[in-house]
Design a protein around this motif. Structure first.
Motif, mmCIF file in Angstrom:
data_model
loop_
_atom_site.group_PDB
_atom_site.id
_atom_site.type_symbol
_atom_site.label_atom_id
_atom_site.label_comp_id
_atom_site.label_asym_id
_atom_site.label_seq_id
_atom_site.Cartn_x
_atom_site.Cartn_y
_atom_site.Cartn_z
ATOM 1 N N THR A 126 0.832 -1.194 0.000
ATOM 2 C CA THR A 126 0.000 0.000 0.000
ATOM 3 C C THR A 126 0.872 1.251 0.000
ATOM 4 O O THR A 126 2.039 1.226 0.391
ATOM 5 C CB THR A 126 -0.916 0.036 1.237
ATOM 6 O OG1 THR A 126 -0.106 0.015 2.422
ATOM 7 C CG2 THR A 126 -1.860 -1.151 1.244
ATOM 8 N N PRO A 152 0.523 5.765 0.697
ATOM 9 C CA PRO A 152 -0.357 6.839 1.161
ATOM 10 C C PRO A 152 -1.004 7.545 -0.026
ATOM 11 O O PRO A 152 -0.544 7.424 -1.166
ATOM 12 C CB PRO A 152 0.597 7.771 1.914
ATOM 13 C CG PRO A 152 1.934 7.509 1.307
ATOM 14 C CD PRO A 152 1.943 6.056 0.946
ATOM 15 N N ILE A 153 -2.063 8.293 0.234
ATOM 16 C CA ILE A 153 -2.763 8.992 -0.843
ATOM 17 C C ILE A 153 -1.816 9.926 -1.582
ATOM 18 O O ILE A 153 -1.831 10.009 -2.813
ATOM 19 C CB ILE A 153 -3.969 9.765 -0.279
ATOM 20 C CG1 ILE A 153 -5.020 8.785 0.252
ATOM 21 C CG2 ILE A 153 -4.583 10.672 -1.346
ATOM 22 C CD1 ILE A 153 -6.200 9.448 0.926
ATOM 23 N N TYR A 212 1.344 9.732 -2.269
ATOM 24 C CA TYR A 212 2.578 8.970 -2.493
ATOM 25 C C TYR A 212 3.496 9.629 -3.514
ATOM 26 O O TYR A 212 4.683 9.305 -3.607
ATOM 27 C CB TYR A 212 2.236 7.568 -3.011
ATOM 28 C CG TYR A 212 1.632 7.579 -4.390
ATOM 29 C CD1 TYR A 212 2.434 7.534 -5.533
ATOM 30 C CD2 TYR A 212 0.257 7.675 -4.572
ATOM 31 C CE1 TYR A 212 1.879 7.582 -6.803
ATOM 32 C CE2 TYR A 212 -0.301 7.726 -5.830
ATOM 33 C CZ TYR A 212 0.510 7.676 -6.941
ATOM 34 O OH TYR A 212 -0.032 7.739 -8.201
ATOM 35 N N SER A 219 -8.697 2.026 -2.798
ATOM 36 C CA SER A 219 -8.637 2.417 -1.391
ATOM 37 C C SER A 219 -8.763 1.196 -0.488
ATOM 38 O O SER A 219 -9.482 0.244 -0.796
ATOM 39 C CB SER A 219 -9.760 3.408 -1.064
ATOM 40 O OG SER A 219 -9.636 4.583 -1.821
ATOM 41 N N GLU A 222 -5.717 0.467 5.022
ATOM 42 C CA GLU A 222 -4.306 0.745 5.293
ATOM 43 C C GLU A 222 -3.716 1.786 4.347
ATOM 44 O O GLU A 222 -2.552 2.146 4.475
ATOM 45 C CB GLU A 222 -3.504 -0.556 5.192
ATOM 46 C CG GLU A 222 -3.949 -1.612 6.196
ATOM 47 C CD GLU A 222 -3.198 -2.917 6.018
ATOM 48 O OE1 GLU A 222 -2.417 -3.013 5.049
ATOM 49 O OE2 GLU A 222 -3.393 -3.824 6.835
ATOM 50 N N GLY A 223 -4.505 2.261 3.397
ATOM 51 C CA GLY A 223 -4.003 3.238 2.437
ATOM 52 C C GLY A 223 -4.468 2.895 1.037
ATOM 53 O O GLY A 223 -5.514 2.278 0.841
ATOM 54 N N ALA A 273 7.651 5.454 0.869
ATOM 55 C CA ALA A 273 6.725 5.644 1.999
ATOM 56 C C ALA A 273 6.570 4.371 2.827
ATOM 57 O O ALA A 273 5.466 3.892 3.061
ATOM 58 C CB ALA A 273 5.370 6.130 1.496
ATOM 59 N N ASN A 295 1.406 16.000 2.001
ATOM 60 C CA ASN A 295 2.055 14.972 2.818
ATOM 61 C C ASN A 295 2.641 15.543 4.105
ATOM 62 O O ASN A 295 3.489 14.923 4.744
ATOM 63 C CB ASN A 295 3.154 14.266 2.022
ATOM 64 C CG ASN A 295 4.338 15.168 1.722
ATOM 65 O OD1 ASN A 295 4.279 16.388 1.917
ATOM 66 N ND2 ASN A 295 5.434 14.585 1.248
#
Length: 200
Positions: free
Chosen positions: A19, A21-22, A24, A54, A57-58, A90, A151
């Motif tokens: 996964t 993050p949004i 990234y 989605s 966890e991300g 990430a 971020n």
């Protein structure tokens, strides 16, 4: 400005991992330029946003996912060295697989997930219209939702955008040149859009 006849391509890699993050995009670019510093020396290079799902966890990287870089053909041999490399993005380990070149083709309708510009929608549309006119491009516009990539250290905002009724030459010009800033973070990069509905 890149001419509509410049040799630009998409270099497409198989990618697998967990996964992200949004937002990234920042750390992905940092890792790509760590592995291939020449990427950071060319303003024309862009990273087409990953298609992800989605999860709790991300953002989950699905099976058969692809990482696509839009870049001048002259960089293809250098950047193709990323094939089979591992990346740390990430706190996730990503594995790149084989790569192939994908010619950019003209389509009458194009979509960009985020184009940077004015905060106000009307001002944004005016900016886009002026930029297209300066490029000699004629198109109809559909402005979508406002998006922000943040971020904690860096923030980019803009709107999703659809351009339609493009002739072949203008379609290629838009895909080669893009709109707005921050191509390296996936902004202003246009890809084919077949259905004008449910803009994100």
């Amino acid at each position: 400005m890149t001419s509509p006849h410049a040799e630009m391509i998409d270099l497409v890699f198989e990618i697998s991992g967990g996964t992200l993050p949004i937002a990234y995009h920042y750390e992905l670019w940092d890792e790509l330029t760590r592995l291939v510093p020449q990427l950071g020396e060319c303003e024309e290079v862009g990273v087409i946003p990953l298609r992800m799902a989605s999860s709790n966890e991300g953002m989950l990287i699905p099976k058969r996912a692809k990482l696509a870089l839009r870049l001048p053909l002259e960089l293809a041999d250098i950047v193709s060295a990323l094939a089979q490399k591992q990346m740390q993005v990430a706190n996730s380990e990503l594995q790149l697989g084989s790569c192939k070149t994908r010619p950019i083709q003209h389509y009458p309708t194009l979509h960009a997930h985020l184009v940077t510009g004015a905060d106000d929608e009307l001002s944004f549309i005016e900016e886009v219209s002026s930029a297209l006119a300066a490029m000699g491009v004629e198109a109809k516009l559909i402005c979508g939702q406002r998006h922000t990539l943040a971020n904690g250290e860096r923030t980019i905002s803009g709107y999703s955008l659809v351009l339609h009724d493009l002739n072949p030459e203008d379609s290629l010009r838009v895909q080669y040149t893009g709109l707005g800033k921050e191509r390296r973070f996936g902004c202003g990069i246009f890809v084919p859009y077949k259905v004008i509905s449910g803009l994100e």
